[in-house]
Each structure stands twice: as C-alpha cells, then as structure tokens.
Design an enzyme around this catalytic site. Structure first.
Site, mmCIF file in Angstrom:
data_model
loop_
_atom_site.group_PDB
_atom_site.id
_atom_site.type_symbol
_atom_site.label_atom_id
_atom_site.label_comp_id
_atom_site.label_asym_id
_atom_site.label_seq_id
_atom_site.Cartn_x
_atom_site.Cartn_y
_atom_site.Cartn_z
ATOM 1 N N TYR A 189 -10.849 12.885 5.158
ATOM 2 C CA TYR A 189 -11.391 12.488 3.852
ATOM 3 C C TYR A 189 -12.923 12.454 3.908
ATOM 4 O O TYR A 189 -13.589 12.780 2.933
ATOM 5 C CB TYR A 189 -10.833 11.122 3.416
ATOM 6 C CG TYR A 189 -9.588 11.238 2.576
ATOM 7 C CD1 TYR A 189 -8.362 11.587 3.138
ATOM 8 C CD2 TYR A 189 -9.629 11.028 1.191
ATOM 9 C CE1 TYR A 189 -7.217 11.706 2.365
ATOM 10 C CE2 TYR A 189 -8.495 11.153 0.404
ATOM 11 C CZ TYR A 189 -7.292 11.499 0.996
ATOM 12 O OH TYR A 189 -6.164 11.625 0.230
ATOM 13 N N ASN A 213 -2.961 6.300 0.342
ATOM 14 C CA ASN A 213 -3.106 5.653 -0.971
ATOM 15 C C ASN A 213 -4.409 4.860 -1.052
ATOM 16 O O ASN A 213 -5.103 4.864 -2.071
ATOM 17 C CB ASN A 213 -1.923 4.709 -1.223
ATOM 18 C CG ASN A 213 -0.654 5.477 -1.564
ATOM 19 O OD1 ASN A 213 -0.703 6.577 -2.120
ATOM 20 N ND2 ASN A 213 0.494 4.898 -1.237
ATOM 21 N N VAL A 269 0.835 -1.208 0.000
ATOM 22 C CA VAL A 269 0.000 0.000 0.000
ATOM 23 C C VAL A 269 0.868 1.256 0.000
ATOM 24 O O VAL A 269 0.336 2.367 -0.117
ATOM 25 C CB VAL A 269 -0.989 0.030 1.199
ATOM 26 C CG1 VAL A 269 -2.011 -1.087 1.104
ATOM 27 C CG2 VAL A 269 -0.268 0.018 2.547
ATOM 28 N N ALA A 320 -9.119 -0.279 9.844
ATOM 29 C CA ALA A 320 -8.852 -1.105 11.033
ATOM 30 C C ALA A 320 -7.931 -0.313 11.943
ATOM 31 O O ALA A 320 -6.712 -0.368 11.830
ATOM 32 C CB ALA A 320 -8.192 -2.419 10.628
ATOM 33 N N SER A 346 -1.053 -3.446 7.780
ATOM 34 C CA SER A 346 -0.167 -2.803 8.759
ATOM 35 C C SER A 346 0.477 -3.895 9.585
ATOM 36 O O SER A 346 -0.185 -4.883 9.907
ATOM 37 C CB SER A 346 -0.985 -1.906 9.710
ATOM 38 O OG SER A 346 -0.206 -1.534 10.837
ATOM 39 N N LYS A 371 -1.660 4.826 13.767
ATOM 40 C CA LYS A 371 -3.102 4.540 13.744
ATOM 41 C C LYS A 371 -3.910 5.788 14.092
ATOM 42 O O LYS A 371 -4.983 6.026 13.534
ATOM 43 C CB LYS A 371 -3.429 3.404 14.715
ATOM 44 C CG LYS A 371 -2.906 2.035 14.278
ATOM 45 C CD LYS A 371 -3.691 1.467 13.101
ATOM 46 C CE LYS A 371 -3.227 0.061 12.758
ATOM 47 N NZ LYS A 371 -3.994 -0.551 11.663
ATOM 48 N N TYR A 406 -8.307 -2.176 -11.772
ATOM 49 C CA TYR A 406 -9.374 -1.912 -12.739
ATOM 50 C C TYR A 406 -10.737 -2.349 -12.202
ATOM 51 O O TYR A 406 -10.845 -3.347 -11.494
ATOM 52 C CB TYR A 406 -9.058 -2.677 -14.037
ATOM 53 C CG TYR A 406 -10.123 -2.504 -15.101
ATOM 54 C CD1 TYR A 406 -10.223 -1.300 -15.823
ATOM 55 C CD2 TYR A 406 -11.048 -3.520 -15.348
ATOM 56 C CE1 TYR A 406 -11.215 -1.133 -16.768
ATOM 57 C CE2 TYR A 406 -12.042 -3.355 -16.296
ATOM 58 C CZ TYR A 406 -12.125 -2.160 -16.999
ATOM 59 O OH TYR A 406 -13.112 -1.999 -17.926
ATOM 60 N N TYR A 450 3.456 2.584 16.115
ATOM 61 C CA TYR A 450 2.188 1.928 15.766
ATOM 62 C C TYR A 450 1.007 2.794 16.212
ATOM 63 O O TYR A 450 0.127 3.116 15.415
ATOM 64 C CB TYR A 450 2.144 0.563 16.441
ATOM 65 C CG TYR A 450 0.889 -0.245 16.190
ATOM 66 C CD1 TYR A 450 0.624 -0.781 14.935
ATOM 67 C CD2 TYR A 450 -0.010 -0.503 17.221
ATOM 68 C CE1 TYR A 450 -0.513 -1.545 14.716
ATOM 69 C CE2 TYR A 450 -1.149 -1.271 17.005
ATOM 70 C CZ TYR A 450 -1.399 -1.789 15.753
ATOM 71 O OH TYR A 450 -2.533 -2.548 15.536
HETATM 72 P P1 NAD Z 1 -1.192 -9.521 10.474
HETATM 73 O O1 NAD Z 1 0.220 -9.092 10.640
HETATM 74 O O2 NAD Z 1 -1.499 -10.963 10.505
HETATM 75 O O3 NAD Z 1 -1.818 -8.917 9.149
HETATM 76 C C1 NAD Z 1 -1.398 -7.712 8.577
HETATM 77 C C2 NAD Z 1 -1.312 -7.923 7.075
HETATM 78 O O4 NAD Z 1 -0.949 -6.689 6.434
HETATM 79 C C3 NAD Z 1 -0.230 -8.949 6.689
HETATM 80 O O5 NAD Z 1 -0.779 -9.882 5.779
HETATM 81 C C4 NAD Z 1 0.865 -8.095 6.058
HETATM 82 O O6 NAD Z 1 1.618 -8.851 5.110
HETATM 83 C C5 NAD Z 1 0.063 -6.964 5.473
HETATM 84 N N1 NAD Z 1 0.823 -5.714 5.295
HETATM 85 C C6 NAD Z 1 1.559 -5.051 6.233
HETATM 86 N N2 NAD Z 1 2.076 -3.938 5.708
HETATM 87 C C7 NAD Z 1 1.674 -3.882 4.411
HETATM 88 C C8 NAD Z 1 1.895 -2.967 3.354
HETATM 89 N N3 NAD Z 1 2.657 -1.876 3.494
HETATM 90 N N4 NAD Z 1 1.291 -3.217 2.158
HETATM 91 C C9 NAD Z 1 0.527 -4.332 1.972
HETATM 92 N N5 NAD Z 1 0.308 -5.240 2.943
HETATM 93 C C10 NAD Z 1 0.865 -5.012 4.157
HETATM 94 O O7 NAD Z 1 -2.017 -8.744 11.629
HETATM 95 P P2 NAD Z 1 -3.568 -8.803 12.006
HETATM 96 O O8 NAD Z 1 -3.661 -9.133 13.436
HETATM 97 O O9 NAD Z 1 -4.329 -9.603 11.013
HETATM 98 O O10 NAD Z 1 -3.965 -7.260 11.869
HETATM 99 C C11 NAD Z 1 -4.698 -6.760 10.764
HETATM 100 C C12 NAD Z 1 -5.087 -5.310 11.033
HETATM 101 O O11 NAD Z 1 -5.930 -5.229 12.187
HETATM 102 C C13 NAD Z 1 -3.899 -4.394 11.292
HETATM 103 O O12 NAD Z 1 -4.165 -3.139 10.702
HETATM 104 C C14 NAD Z 1 -3.893 -4.241 12.793
HETATM 105 O O13 NAD Z 1 -3.335 -3.019 13.189
HETATM 106 C C15 NAD Z 1 -5.386 -4.304 13.106
HETATM 107 N N6 NAD Z 1 -5.615 -4.755 14.486
HETATM 108 C C16 NAD Z 1 -5.445 -6.071 14.827
HETATM 109 C C17 NAD Z 1 -5.643 -6.459 16.137
HETATM 110 C C18 NAD Z 1 -5.502 -7.894 16.573
HETATM 111 O O14 NAD Z 1 -5.611 -8.166 17.786
HETATM 112 N N7 NAD Z 1 -5.314 -8.853 15.700
HETATM 113 C C19 NAD Z 1 -5.999 -5.511 17.115
HETATM 114 C C20 NAD Z 1 -6.118 -4.188 16.724
HETATM 115 C C21 NAD Z 1 -5.947 -3.806 15.406
#
Ligand code: NAD
Ligand code: UDP
Length: 314
Positions: free
Chosen positions: A159, A99, A57, A114, A75, A149, A64, A145
C-alpha cells in the site's frame, strides 16, 4: 489529531488510548471485544475525546469524518488466543489489515501496523535487527499468527509502494503490564496470577528459553513516537534486557512474596529459544528508549493484579 485505534480495548490498545487522550488527541476505538475488555476503557467513557465502536475489522471500516492517524492493533496476540481461533487470526491479519489500510487511504491518514517479533520466528541472528528476515515455520502451529503478521507487513509495504499510503511498521517484542488479563496465557500475567493464588508457576520446557520484556508505558510511548514520525519502518520496539523464563518466574516469586513452586511442563512446538531486540533504529530514528526496569515493571504489575483480586472479592 483524530486517531482510530483498532483493538483499542485490549491490553496495549487501552494504554495507547489513555496516552493519546493525555496528549489531547481524539480517539475512536474500534474493537470486537474478542480478547479485549470493556473495563479496560470504561474510565474513558465519559471523555468527550473518546468513543468506542464495537465492530470487527473483518468488515469494511466506515466512520464519518476526518482522521489523521490509524493505529492497527486488532488481532489475537496471546498464543492461547490465536491457537484457539486459528482461521480468525489469519483472517484478521490479512482481510482485517486490508480493510483498515483501505480506511487509512480513504482518509489520507498515517497508518501504523502493530507487527511482532514473531516475524523473526526461531531466530538464527541474535539480537534481532530489522534487516533480519527471520526463520518462521510456515506450516507450524504458530504460523497462523506469525504468517498473518508477515502478510500484514507485506500488504502495508505494498500500500505504501503502490497506493501512496503513509505507513509505518512496528515490530513489538514481548510487552507486559497492568490490564493484561490474568487468564491471557502469556508468561508474565500467568506467572503473577499463579503466584498470587498459591498455584505452581507453569514453566514450559526447561525454562532456559529467553524473552526480553518491555513495560507497557514504555511501549505505547514508542507507538506514539512512530505515529508522530514519517518513518516507514520496520522498527523494533522492545526492552533489550534478556531473561530466561526461569529467571522471570523467580523474579515474579520474589516480587509477589509468593511461596509457590516452579513446575515444569512440556515446551509447546516451535516455541522460540531466544529473543532480544536490537533497538538501534528506534533510538536513532524515534528517539525512543525504554525507561522502566523489569523489576519496577513487574512490581507495578503485581500491584495491579492484587487490586484486581481485591475488586473481584468485594
Ligand atoms: P489483546 O488481545 O489484549 O488486544 C487485542 C485487541 O484486538 C483486543 O481488544 C481484541 O478484542 C481486538 N481484536 C482482535 N481481533 C479483532 C477483530 N477482528 N476486530 C476488532 N478487534 C479485534 O493483545 P495486545 O497484547 O494488546 O496486542 C495488541 C496488538 O499488539 C496485537 O496486534 C498484537 O499482535 C501486537 N503485539 C503485542 C505484543 C505484546 O507483547 N503485547 C507483542 C507483539 C505484538
Ligand atoms: N511460558 C511459560 N509458561 C507459561 C506461559 C509462557 O513457560 O505459563 C513461556 C513460553 O513457553 C515462552 C515464553 O514463556 O517461551 C513467552 O511466552 P508468551 O506466551 O508470553 O509469549 P511468546 O513470546 O511465546 O509469544
């Protein structure tokens, strides 16, 4: 609907892709596979309703065709992952979110961010309602982090206010379940991996700090409810049952039948002492309520880890 899921090969993202497809939506998953696993989504590879774009990202998103929804999960999420790549984490939350927002606006698609309970930092109000602005140390190690966020929330709000974007902000609390990598570093996956491999469970600090654990199936239903709504948020998603870290360790030991011991390690800087969501908004506005108890959820997660270990051994 046709939905873009950024971070769709990760832990939450892959479960969300499954749920969207089960609801007959078409999913494009965009992921750089930095912490996500191809195996999380390989069962979807033959589905005509699923496609994977391996990209970051950090580059402008250009795909498309029509899109109705964009769910932005990309993230690093585990403290060990974001502390390993601090600048990447800040850039992903800021430039990356921009983006993805630009893409959503260009497609007139609803955009779901998220965000995280980390925006509350070391909370002075307990449990945390969405009206609480939080208590984050902007120059502490976790700020890469937390502040990324918080900025992503500000950008999403701008936006919506100034560009007419249809946006929704979710603040996700600690979520666990199958497909969280055994080496991810977060509490439940680490404890289960340690318990099943007869290693000590590494409790940080004295283990009295609390977290509220939500099972992944519940969580992704909340994300879908947010997509289907027109709510701007922020809305907390999490399971309000609060446990100390020692209680989580003891539950993992009991449900895995492990005889590992608990070993105390230093508490990382700025590790929040307590966290519990007030989910009144999610209940009232999304009709969402978590269903899976922590015992049931951890038992299912242990079962998944056992199968993964068997797969690796065969
Ligand atoms: P995860 O690390 O398993 O998944 C994150 C995914 O994002 C991965 O597949 C990674 O490859 C992808 N990614 C990271 N940076 C990227 C980039 N620059 N471009 C494209 N892909 C990218 O973590 P998760 O637990 O599945 O978390 C998913 C989202 O939910 C995150 O945004 C996280 O901040 C948010 N979140 C998760 C939790 C939780 O407890 N799991 C809690 C709060 C927030
Ligand atoms: N934790 C722990 N041992 C571990 C991993 C985490 O004691 O091996 C603690 C951590 O210090 C925190 C809680 O468990 O208090 C939740 O940590 P996690 O990394 O899962 O998520 P956080 O809520 O800190 O983002």
């Amino acid at each position: 609907m046709r939905v873009l899921v950024t971070g769709g090969a990760g832990f939450l993202g892959s479960h969300l892709c499954d749920l969207l497809i089960a609801h007959d939506h078409t999913v494009v998953c965009l992921d750089d596979l930095s912490t996500g696993w191809r195996t999380n989504i390989e069962h979807l590879a033959t589905s005509a309703k699923f496609s994977l774009i391996e990209a970051s990202v950090l580059e402008p998103v250009d795909i498309y065709g029509r899109f109705d929804g964009v769910i932005h999960l990309a993230s690093p999420a585990s403290p060990s992952a974001y502390l390993d790549r601090p600048i990447f984490t800040l850039r992903t939350g800021s430039e990356g979110t921009r983006n993805v927002l630009e893409f959503a606006v260009a497609k007139s698609a609803r955009f779901i961010l998220a965000s995280t309970s980390e925006v509350y930092g070391e909370p002075l109000i307990h449990p945390q309602p969405e009206e609480y602005w939080g208590n984050v140390n902007p120059a502490g190690p976790r700020s890469v982090y937390d502040e990324a966020k918080r900025y992503a929330e500000a950008l999403t709000t701008a936006y919506r206010t100034y560009c007419g974007a249809d946006t929704g902000i979710l603040r996700i609390f600690n979520t666990y379940g199958p497909r969280m990598r055994p080496d991810d570093g977060r509490v439940v996956s680490s404890f289960i991996d340690q318990a099943l491999n007869s290693r000590p469970l590494t409790v940080f600090g004295d283990g009295t700090q609390t977290r509220s654990l939500c099972y992944v199936d519940d969580l992704v239903h909340g994300i879908l409810a947010m997509l289907d709504s027109s709510e701007p948020g922020p809305i907390n998603l999490g399971n309000p049952v609060e446990l100390s870290v020692v209680e989580i360790a003891e539950l993992v030991l009991e449900l895995s039948g492990s005889s590992s011991r608990i070993e105390l390690h230093p508490l990382p800087q700025d590790d929040p002492t307590r966290r519990r969501p007030d989910i009144t908004r999610a209940r009232d506005r999304l009709g969402w309520n978590p269903q899976v108890s922590v015992r049931e959820g951890i038992a299912r997660t242990v079962e998944w880890h056992v199968k993964e270990v068997e797969k690796l051994a065969s």
